[in-house]
Design a protein around this motif. Sequence first.
Motif, PDB file in Angstrom:
ATOM      1  N   SER A  77      30.490  34.848  37.474  1.00  0.00           N
ATOM      2  CA  SER A  77      31.809  34.200  37.529  1.00  0.00           C
ATOM      3  C   SER A  77      32.898  35.222  37.815  1.00  0.00           C
ATOM      4  O   SER A  77      33.820  34.965  38.601  1.00  0.00           O
ATOM      5  CB  SER A  77      32.120  33.523  36.187  1.00  0.00           C
ATOM      6  N   ILE A  78      32.784  36.376  37.187  1.00  0.00           N
ATOM      7  CA  ILE A  78      33.784  37.432  37.402  1.00  0.00           C
ATOM      8  C   ILE A  78      33.688  37.941  38.842  1.00  0.00           C
ATOM      9  O   ILE A  78      34.709  38.124  39.522  1.00  0.00           O
ATOM     10  CB  ILE A  78      33.581  38.582  36.387  1.00  0.00           C
ATOM     11  N   ASP A  82      44.717  44.625  36.163  1.00  0.00           N
ATOM     12  CA  ASP A  82      44.328  43.695  35.090  1.00  0.00           C
ATOM     13  C   ASP A  82      44.772  44.214  33.730  1.00  0.00           C
ATOM     14  O   ASP A  82      45.203  43.451  32.870  1.00  0.00           O
ATOM     15  CB  ASP A  82      42.798  43.530  35.070  1.00  0.00           C
ATOM     16  N   MET A  89      45.873  40.883  31.770  1.00  0.00           N
ATOM     17  CA  MET A  89      44.696  40.051  32.033  1.00  0.00           C
ATOM     18  C   MET A  89      43.490  40.517  31.211  1.00  0.00           C
ATOM     19  O   MET A  89      42.765  39.701  30.635  1.00  0.00           O
ATOM     20  CB  MET A  89      44.373  40.083  33.535  1.00  0.00           C
ATOM     21  N   LEU A 109      41.457  38.291  28.557  1.00  0.00           N
ATOM     22  CA  LEU A 109      40.016  38.042  28.670  1.00  0.00           C
ATOM     23  C   LEU A 109      39.287  38.448  27.386  1.00  0.00           C
ATOM     24  O   LEU A 109      38.254  37.877  27.052  1.00  0.00           O
ATOM     25  CB  LEU A 109      39.440  38.785  29.877  1.00  0.00           C
ATOM     26  N   LYS A 120      41.662  36.538  49.734  1.00  0.00           N
ATOM     27  CA  LYS A 120      43.096  36.208  49.871  1.00  0.00           C
ATOM     28  C   LYS A 120      43.926  37.449  50.194  1.00  0.00           C
ATOM     29  O   LYS A 120      45.074  37.324  50.605  1.00  0.00           O
ATOM     30  CB  LYS A 120      43.628  35.606  48.566  1.00  0.00           C
ATOM     31  N   LYS A 164      36.899  35.822  45.637  1.00  0.00           N
ATOM     32  CA  LYS A 164      37.943  34.875  46.057  1.00  0.00           C
ATOM     33  C   LYS A 164      39.267  35.612  46.223  1.00  0.00           C
ATOM     34  O   LYS A 164      40.015  35.383  47.171  1.00  0.00           O
ATOM     35  CB  LYS A 164      38.105  33.776  44.995  1.00  0.00           C
ATOM     36  N   LEU A 165      39.546  36.488  45.268  1.00  0.00           N
ATOM     37  CA  LEU A 165      40.803  37.248  45.331  1.00  0.00           C
ATOM     38  C   LEU A 165      40.832  38.155  46.559  1.00  0.00           C
ATOM     39  O   LEU A 165      41.845  38.254  47.260  1.00  0.00           O
ATOM     40  CB  LEU A 165      40.960  38.115  44.082  1.00  0.00           C
ATOM     41  N   MET A 222      28.410  34.792  33.190  1.00  0.00           N
ATOM     42  CA  MET A 222      29.810  35.224  33.255  1.00  0.00           C
ATOM     43  C   MET A 222      30.004  36.373  34.244  1.00  0.00           C
ATOM     44  O   MET A 222      31.061  36.514  34.842  1.00  0.00           O
ATOM     45  CB  MET A 222      30.284  35.661  31.873  1.00  0.00           C
ATOM     46  N   ARG A 272      42.412  46.925  40.900  1.00  0.00           N
ATOM     47  CA  ARG A 272      42.135  45.730  40.104  1.00  0.00           C
ATOM     48  C   ARG A 272      42.009  46.064  38.614  1.00  0.00           C
ATOM     49  O   ARG A 272      42.590  45.386  37.767  1.00  0.00           O
ATOM     50  CB  ARG A 272      40.860  45.045  40.587  1.00  0.00           C
ATOM     51  N   LYS A 295      35.142  35.305  41.195  1.00  0.00           N
ATOM     52  CA  LYS A 295      36.614  35.330  41.136  1.00  0.00           C
ATOM     53  C   LYS A 295      37.151  36.488  41.965  1.00  0.00           C
ATOM     54  O   LYS A 295      38.096  36.348  42.731  1.00  0.00           O
ATOM     55  CB  LYS A 295      37.039  35.458  39.665  1.00  0.00           C
TER      56      LYS A 295
END
Lengths: 308, 383
Positions: B4-5, B211, B216, B220, B15, B11-12, B1, B207, B8
Amino acid sequence: MSLAIEVKGLAKSYGNKTALSGIGFEVGAGSCFGLLGPNGAGKSTTMKILSGLLESDRGTVRLFGKEQRTAADDIKRIVGYVPQSITLYEKLSAYDNLVFFGEMYGVSGAELKRRIADVLERVGLADRAKEAVDRFSGGMKRRINIAAALLHRPKLLIMDEPTVGIDPQSRNHIFEMIRSLRQEGVTVLYSTHYMEEVENLCDRLAIVDRGEVIADGSLGEVLDRFGTKAVYLELEGGREAPKLPGYGEVEPKERGWLLRTDTPLESLAAWAEACKRSRLEAKRLEIVRPSLEDVFLKLTGTTLRDDG
Amino acid sequence: MILSIALKEWKLLIKEKGVFIWLLVMPALFIVLFGTVLGNLGGGTQTLTYIDNDRTAASESLMTALGEQGGFKLEAKQAGELDDQVDRIREGKLGFLLVVPQGFAEKMTAGGDSLAAVELYSDGASDSAAGIRSALQNVATDYREQRLDAALKQAGVGDEAREQALQSPLQIEEKPQNATEGNAVTQVVPGYTVMFVFFVMISMIRRFIGDKTNGMTARLRTTRMKPLHYLLGMWLAYLGVALVQCAVLLGFGHFAYDVALGDLAAIAVLVLMLALCGTGLGLALSMVVRSENQGMAFVQLITMGGAALGGLWFPLEYMPKSMQTISHFLPQYWGQLAFQDIMTRGDHLSGILPSLAVLAAFALAGVLVALLRFRGFMKSAQG
């Protein structure tokens, strides 16, 4: 029927402010339970305690027989929580959001891909999956917001006002999705301000106010117990309705008159007779079924509640 | 995990174009700008504006000698322009003006007590005439030596004796100690790399606070994610960002300005420790501040204050002793010191261990503060 949710004596305070004072209700597995209440009644606090976000000061929560305080990790595997706000990473695509949430729920690899395809199909956004969420309409965001809570195939879905501010088509799609989930055996706890949503979706409901359950049961039970039966009369030319001494108070409503009574059939007959005697032509004369909104306002009052 | 975080988050960040500008484009621009500006300081050419009222071989010889001192471009003005030029000095438009008066040659050759003066008009509000003053002193010394030589020759002193007499007893033997010659770019490239590593804290605070405020973090918490995984995943993400940032900026300095990086293994360890330090402090701030604005204020204080006092903008030797002492308490100082140890003094890993230890201590302190505050942070995130 086995129980999905058992809430007993749940209490929670924020400083001096009491949010819940001994709330309790039960929800059968595979049913849809509506939680109604004005702003600040304690709905969101209840939802947050059930989803593990908040700890109660007192009381117990059992989900599918498991004590929430002691089996939090097990419960997270079987509960999906759809928050009131849209909590997605708007710069990411719908697909990337779902990948992230899927992994946070412990699903990965090919299984996650299959489940993402499934939930995208359910929420009707399979063809928009690669688009950034910030390009979606409010309704589309709401649907992805729900999809993110379905990836681990929860047995219980907790939905906190999931249809706020969306178009009728998206709302209808969400209703269909909830019905489909119920057919698959998913239990739904649904909090809303919209009475018609509870009437449409829920088997049972509880009306919460000031941190307490003030009414609960099936829709019919609640209406029977708390709704006042009435007869509605509308006359040609908008004329005033004849009085019916001994049957109850007549009050204006919409374009006609309403008579609240415990004997609707007798009252209807008496009112028809009175009209005939007075040579008044009735445009509409009917027994009115009490609405959930009437019951809600009767129980919680009409005073504005602005304390979210 | 955790991964995964981090994925993510990457990816952010890809962008969010603003992140690229802030973390890569801005420092590169600063390196170009300040490398150019500081690189030209002291190495540029000044215009030597002069009026020759004597117009003789001697006055021309003087101007030629000044020109040969280097660093000056001669610009002659006419005698009638004196007032205009002096006005320009008063207005701050001209740094200085040299006037060779009529009779200069006559006095130069007169001998005895006769002195040939030149007039140097300068702006008292600036130090721009320091160069010409020094050049004039050099030329005056040359003239004195020539006059002395002539007098000794006239007294019948032989060539060898005269040469010995005129030779200075002081000799300077240059013995450079660093492997690489230091210049403005060897100061600026590591300096701005260190400075902007700490700016990663802005993205981290944005962030974490974002969040938390948009629900968010709360959402989570309802998933199977372990709270600590959230902290570690975010840390890993921004650690990666800081590493890439350092690699890009040092690579830019190396390929665009030919900055020698020295021992690459030592540089790699230093960059890792610096990134751990910047992101460790970022974690701490993210857990401590109550709002994004409060966080921005702290980041500005840490990054700008640390850069100025840590010797990132200019060598610490230019600063007062008290400031030099304060700099030892700043991670930026140790980061810059270690970079320069490797890049200009040819040190290896063993030579930068004290700097690495200090950076590690700052990183550890940051992470400890973050861990202490993390539980409260997560608990307060209720959606």
